[in-house]
Design a protein around this motif. Structure first.
Motif, PDB file in Angstrom:
ATOM      1  N   VAL A 203       0.833  -1.207   0.000  1.00 42.54           N
ATOM      2  CA  VAL A 203       0.000   0.000   0.000  1.00 42.54           C
ATOM      3  C   VAL A 203       0.866   1.256   0.000  1.00 42.54           C
ATOM      4  O   VAL A 203       0.595   2.223  -0.727  1.00 42.54           O
ATOM      5  N   ALA A 204       1.925   1.244   0.817  1.00 44.96           N
ATOM      6  CA  ALA A 204       2.813   2.406   0.887  1.00 44.96           C
ATOM      7  C   ALA A 204       3.494   2.661  -0.457  1.00 44.96           C
ATOM      8  O   ALA A 204       3.609   3.815  -0.904  1.00 44.96           O
ATOM      9  N   LEU A 205       3.926   1.582  -1.128  1.00 47.49           N
ATOM     10  CA  LEU A 205       4.601   1.730  -2.419  1.00 47.49           C
ATOM     11  C   LEU A 205       3.647   2.265  -3.473  1.00 47.49           C
ATOM     12  O   LEU A 205       3.985   3.189  -4.229  1.00 47.49           O
ATOM     13  N   VAL A 206       2.441   1.707  -3.529  1.00 46.27           N
ATOM     14  CA  VAL A 206       1.453   2.157  -4.521  1.00 46.27           C
ATOM     15  C   VAL A 206       1.043   3.597  -4.249  1.00 46.27           C
ATOM     16  O   VAL A 206       0.976   4.433  -5.162  1.00 46.27           O
ATOM     17  N   ALA A 207       0.789   3.919  -2.986  1.00 47.87           N
ATOM     18  CA  ALA A 207       0.370   5.280  -2.634  1.00 47.87           C
ATOM     19  C   ALA A 207       1.481   6.288  -2.913  1.00 47.87           C
ATOM     20  O   ALA A 207       1.231   7.378  -3.446  1.00 47.87           O
ATOM     21  N   GLY A 208       2.715   5.913  -2.555  1.00 47.15           N
ATOM     22  CA  GLY A 208       3.833   6.822  -2.797  1.00 47.15           C
ATOM     23  C   GLY A 208       4.071   7.076  -4.265  1.00 47.15           C
ATOM     24  O   GLY A 208       4.354   8.211  -4.676  1.00 47.15           O
ATOM     25  N   THR A 209       3.940   6.030  -5.077  1.00 42.45           N
ATOM     26  CA  THR A 209       4.133   6.195  -6.522  1.00 42.45           C
ATOM     27  C   THR A 209       2.995   6.994  -7.138  1.00 42.45           C
ATOM     28  O   THR A 209       3.211   7.868  -7.985  1.00 42.45           O
ATOM     29  N   ALA A 210       1.754   6.706  -6.705  1.00 41.19           N
ATOM     30  CA  ALA A 210       0.583   7.386  -7.267  1.00 41.19           C
ATOM     31  C   ALA A 210       0.577   8.873  -6.939  1.00 41.19           C
ATOM     32  O   ALA A 210       0.183   9.710  -7.769  1.00 41.19           O
ATOM     33  N   THR A 211       0.988   9.210  -5.739  1.00 36.08           N
ATOM     34  CA  THR A 211       0.983  10.624  -5.333  1.00 36.08           C
ATOM     35  C   THR A 211       2.216  11.380  -5.808  1.00 36.08           C
ATOM     36  O   THR A 211       2.286  12.599  -5.663  1.00 36.08           O
ATOM     37  N   GLY A 212       3.200  10.658  -6.356  1.00 33.60           N
ATOM     38  CA  GLY A 212       4.421  11.316  -6.813  1.00 33.60           C
ATOM     39  C   GLY A 212       5.453  11.503  -5.727  1.00 33.60           C
ATOM     40  O   GLY A 212       6.516  12.098  -5.979  1.00 33.60           O
ATOM     41  N   TYR A 213       5.167  11.032  -4.506  1.00 35.69           N
ATOM     42  CA  TYR A 213       6.161  11.152  -3.424  1.00 35.69           C
ATOM     43  C   TYR A 213       7.410  10.345  -3.763  1.00 35.69           C
ATOM     44  O   TYR A 213       8.533  10.807  -3.536  1.00 35.69           O
ATOM     45  N   ILE A 214       7.209   9.139  -4.306  1.00 39.63           N
ATOM     46  CA  ILE A 214       8.331   8.316  -4.759  1.00 39.63           C
ATOM     47  C   ILE A 214       8.541   8.596  -6.240  1.00 39.63           C
ATOM     48  O   ILE A 214       7.670   8.312  -7.065  1.00 39.63           O
ATOM     49  N   SER A 215       9.660   9.179  -6.577  1.00 36.62           N
ATOM     50  CA  SER A 215       9.931   9.536  -7.970  1.00 36.62           C
ATOM     51  C   SER A 215      10.224   8.289  -8.791  1.00 36.62           C
ATOM     52  O   SER A 215      10.780   7.315  -8.283  1.00 36.62           O
ATOM     53  N   PRO A 216       9.861   8.302 -10.071  1.00 41.86           N
ATOM     54  CA  PRO A 216      10.101   7.113 -10.915  1.00 41.86           C
ATOM     55  C   PRO A 216      11.582   6.953 -11.228  1.00 41.86           C
ATOM     56  O   PRO A 216      12.392   7.848 -10.983  1.00 41.86           O
ATOM     57  N   TRP A 217      11.922   5.796 -11.778  1.00 42.97           N
ATOM     58  CA  TRP A 217      13.297   5.539 -12.182  1.00 42.97           C
ATOM     59  C   TRP A 217      13.719   6.508 -13.266  1.00 42.97           C
ATOM     60  O   TRP A 217      12.944   6.832 -14.164  1.00 42.97           O
ATOM     61  N   THR A 218      14.968   6.974 -13.198  1.00 41.23           N
ATOM     62  CA  THR A 218      15.477   7.931 -14.166  1.00 41.23           C
ATOM     63  C   THR A 218      15.879   7.227 -15.456  1.00 41.23           C
ATOM     64  O   THR A 218      16.006   6.003 -15.519  1.00 41.23           O
ATOM     65  N   GLY A 219      16.079   8.048 -16.510  1.00 43.53           N
ATOM     66  CA  GLY A 219      16.480   7.493 -17.801  1.00 43.53           C
ATOM     67  C   GLY A 219      17.825   6.790 -17.740  1.00 43.53           C
ATOM     68  O   GLY A 219      18.037   5.767 -18.409  1.00 43.53           O
ATOM     69  N   ARG A 220      18.743   7.318 -16.931  1.00 48.10           N
ATOM     70  CA  ARG A 220      20.059   6.673 -16.811  1.00 48.10           C
ATOM     71  C   ARG A 220      19.936   5.292 -16.169  1.00 48.10           C
ATOM     72  O   ARG A 220      20.671   4.369 -16.513  1.00 48.10           O
ATOM     73  N   PHE A 221      18.988   5.163 -15.224  1.00 44.94           N
ATOM     74  CA  PHE A 221      18.795   3.862 -14.587  1.00 44.94           C
ATOM     75  C   PHE A 221      18.211   2.865 -15.588  1.00 44.94           C
ATOM     76  O   PHE A 221      18.647   1.710 -15.651  1.00 44.94           O
TER      77      PHE A 221
END
Length: 705
Positions: A321-339
């Motif tokens: 739940v924390a991972l989904v909520a963090g990703t959905a709200t933008g708190y957890i930033s997505p992987w960068t292009g370099r990654f």
């Protein structure tokens, strides 16, 4: 003789103590020699040329260090550089890893406080070789923790002259990697030590070393993912212990808090996808520790099983739940292009051409592995075998480090730098183990009981002699190869080029510094220079002029606009140049002397990057029947482009080789397609001695324009 189990005689004890002292003296003497060797083998560039900064990025680091020394820490932290990325500027203090600048400035201040007069440039030039020597000591420390002193000495000797590491640590290579690899290996060594001992002290030292790594290089992300992976593997293989719990919990807690103090990193440790694995393993470790505690507290197996199922289910649910909520709200930033580029080598070329355009971001060829690692490529699997043969927490770390780094080094040639240390560690383990196993047959122990324990096989002395001599020949070959590569391949500063003539004498091409000096002395101080981003840092540091783009490559659209200006005909490009207030245009041309890293060879990347923001710029328009040509068969878009015109202006009147027509390009091995043309909006103001650097002034607008 004395009875079995009797205490050793005083004479025997004294003899053993003497041997131990001799061993310690030999070990430290060898380490001192390795320290000196690692330093002096990186001085070829200074002896052959002079004390000069190499490459492109180091010039920004040098300029930043000078600013820190002259203006002080507070002004450096708040530095806004209005001379780069015109008209945007750059907030330098918040967009760099300051560890390199602080390290060089600290050494400079210490030397000055001791009344040792030294230029800051010389501190920057010799910093990388000095840290290379320290890296050899850190490699010894790491390998010693894994397999003992003899393996550590061999690994330190390997890395002291390893070409894969020398490429980024020669004198003059004032880049982040120069100190970062030392911090990387020291962090790993301290981590292994903390796992072996379960000591809070060593775990805290690991966090401090990690903090230094965070301040120095973006490659710290590898550490914060590799160490959790090691913890995960230890848990999966049933090697969980209190030592592991203490080491990782202390390291992660302190490391994250310290890492957040770097402005450029900020809260990425708890908000970035690249760091989530470390946070997840931290949580898993708490659950695993709680599981062990419950197992000891609850006597009833059924009650324990029920608790275990409940806790695991609840933990997975909460984490999900924390991972989904963090990703959905933008708190957890997505992987960068370099990654993503590290996971999919084709990603950058399709989605981020500016990353793919950098030569050090290309996949590594097999020849590069052998060129940079030599016999280590064969000793690597042998070292893995010896780590597996006697498994421990420490040897398992070496396996995890080796397997992951060899994958990443295959994806991106720059990451050969991360692979080289573990290659040396595993190579040192292999050499140490092989030598110790076969040398006993050449110098057998005097004790009959010890001789009886040795494996017995036919012609054992002869086989041992062949193995030891063969390995010695390979080691000698490795040494010769490394010294040759260091001297010939990695000790030539890109700003000063050299070549050998037919008689073997060396000729120096100093066109870059000649041109930057001309700019500094013959243009107004507020002049704005348009060039491709490769040369931005050098222009800022050496010519002290305002530039539009540089090697930071943080703004793709701004770089694309410069690429578009070079791709369009002069009549259209002039509008872009005037919109950006350009006064001078600089292009690099190698057709006269055969310098292949010129702007014509980079031109396709300019077109691709320009096309990523403006669909009207199509790469296919610059091909002729599927070929990239500059001769009479070149496409009209190619012939009319500003890059083509600025590179080949007046070149049609020049003869470059005997029995070749005028305007013969020695890089493309072709006669240029358009020889007679004039420029309308630009005028040539300077061409360097060997035509490598060409400068043009943008003419002022006429009264009726």
């Amino acid at each position: 003789g004395p009875a079995t189990g009797a205490a050793p005689t005083p004479a025997a004890h004294a003899h053993a103590t003497s041997l131990e002292k001799q061993e310690v003296a030999f070990r430290y003497t060898t380490l001192a020699l390795i320290f000196v060797l690692a330093f002096i083998v990186r001085l070829f560039s200074v002896l052959r040329y002079e004390s000069v900064i190499h490459e492109f990025d180091p010039y920004f680091n040098f300029r930043s260090t000078k600013y820190l020394v002259s203006e002080g820490a507070l002004n450096f932290h708040n530095w806004f550089d209005e001379n780069s990325w015109y008209p945007l500027g750059r907030i330098v203090g918040g967009t760099i890893y300051p560890g390199l600048m602080w390290t060089a400035a600290t050494f400079y201040w210490i030397l000055r406080s001791l009344n040792i007069t030294i230029q800051i440039r010389n501190v920057c030039v010799f910093l990388a070789p000095f840290f290379a020597s320290n890296t050899a000591m850190a490699t010894y420390f790491l390998t010693k923790e894994i397999k003992g002193h003899s393996a550590g000495l061999a690994a330190a000797a390997f890395i002291s002259i390893c070409p894969g590491y020398i490429s980024r640590s020669v004198a003059g290579s004032f880049d982040n990697e120069g100190i970062a690899i030392f911090a990387l290996i020291l962090t790993f060594g301290l981590w292994v030590r903390s796992v072996n001992t379960g000591s809070l002290f060593w775990a805290a030292c690991t966090a401090l070393s990690y903090f230094y790594m965070v301040s120095a290089w973006g490659g710290y992300v590898y550490i914060i993912n590799l160490i959790p992976l090691h913890v995960l593997v230890l848990i999966a293989t049933g090697r969980f212990s209190e030592r592991l719990y203490i080491a990782y919990t202390t390291f992660f807690s302190l490391g994250c808090i310290l890492g957040m103090q770097i402005t450029f990193v900020g809260f990425q440790h708890v908000q970035s996808s690249e760091h989530m694995a470390a946070l997840g393993v931290f949580g898993l470790l708490q659950l695993w520790g709680a599981r062990h505690w419950l197992k000891n507290m609850l006597v009833d197996p059924r009650l324990y099983a029920a608790f275990e199922r409940s806790i695991i289910t609840l933990a997975i649910a909460v984490a999900g739940v924390a991972l989904v909520a963090g990703t959905a709200t933008g708190y957890i930033s997505p992987w960068t292009g370099r990654f993503w580029t590290l996971l999919d080598p084709t990603y950058a070329k399709e989605h981020i051409p500016i990353i793919a355009s950098v030569s050090e971001h290309q996949p590594t060829t097999w020849s590069s592995f052998f060129f940079d690692l030599h016999i280590l490529t064969f000793l690597f699997p042998a070292g893995l075998y010896f780590c597996f043969s006697k498994m421990s927490d420490a040897s398992l770390f070496a396996v995890v480090y080796g397997v992951t780094s060899i994958y990443f080094a295959g994806v991106m040639v720059r990451l050969m730098l991360v692979l080289a240390p573990i290659m040396c560690v595993l190579g040192g383990i292999a050499v140490s183990q092989i030598m110790s196993r076969y040398m006993v047959y050449l110098c057998p122990p005097t004790s009959p009981s010890a001789r009886a324990k040795l494996p017995n096989f036919p012609v054992q002395k002869e086989i041992a002699l062949v193995v030891v001599l063969g390995l010695s020949v390979l080691l000698f070959s490795y040494s010769s190869h490394c010294i040759w590569v260091s001297s010939e391949a990695y000790s030539s500063p890109s700003i000063v080029l050299s070549a050998r003539q037919h008689d073997g004498s060396r000729v120096i091409f100093d066109d870059f510094r000649e041109s930057y000096r001309w700019l500094a002395m013959n243009t107004p101080p507020d002049s704005r220079i348009m060039s491709w981003w490769d040369y931005g840092y050098q222009l800022s540091a050496m010519a002290n002029r305002t530039i539009l783009v540089d090697n930071n490559t943080w703004n793709n659209s701004h770089i694309a606009e410069v690429g578009k200006a070079f791709a369009l005909p002069e009549e259209q490009s002039i509008h872009i140049m005037r919109k950006m207030d350009v006064n001078y245009v600089l292009v690099i041309f190698g057709g006269m002397i055969g310098y292949s890293s010129d702007d014509i060879n980079k031109f396709l990347w300019m077109i691709r990057i320009a096309g990523s923001t403006d669909p009207s710029i199509k790469e296919a328009d610059y091909y002729s029947e599927g070929e990239y040509r500059i001769d009479a068969g070149a496409s009209e878009a190619m012939k009319n482009s500003l890059m083509y015109r600025l590179s080949f202006y007046r070149f049609g009147q020049v003869y470059t080789e005997m029995n070749k027509p005028s305007g013969f390009d020695r890089v493309r091995n072709a006669e240029i397609g358009v020889k007679e043309f004039e420029l309308k909006h630009l005028e040539e103001v300077f061409t360097s001695e060997h035509w490598m650097v060409r400068l043009y002034r943008v003419k002022p607008m006429g009264n009726r324009e």
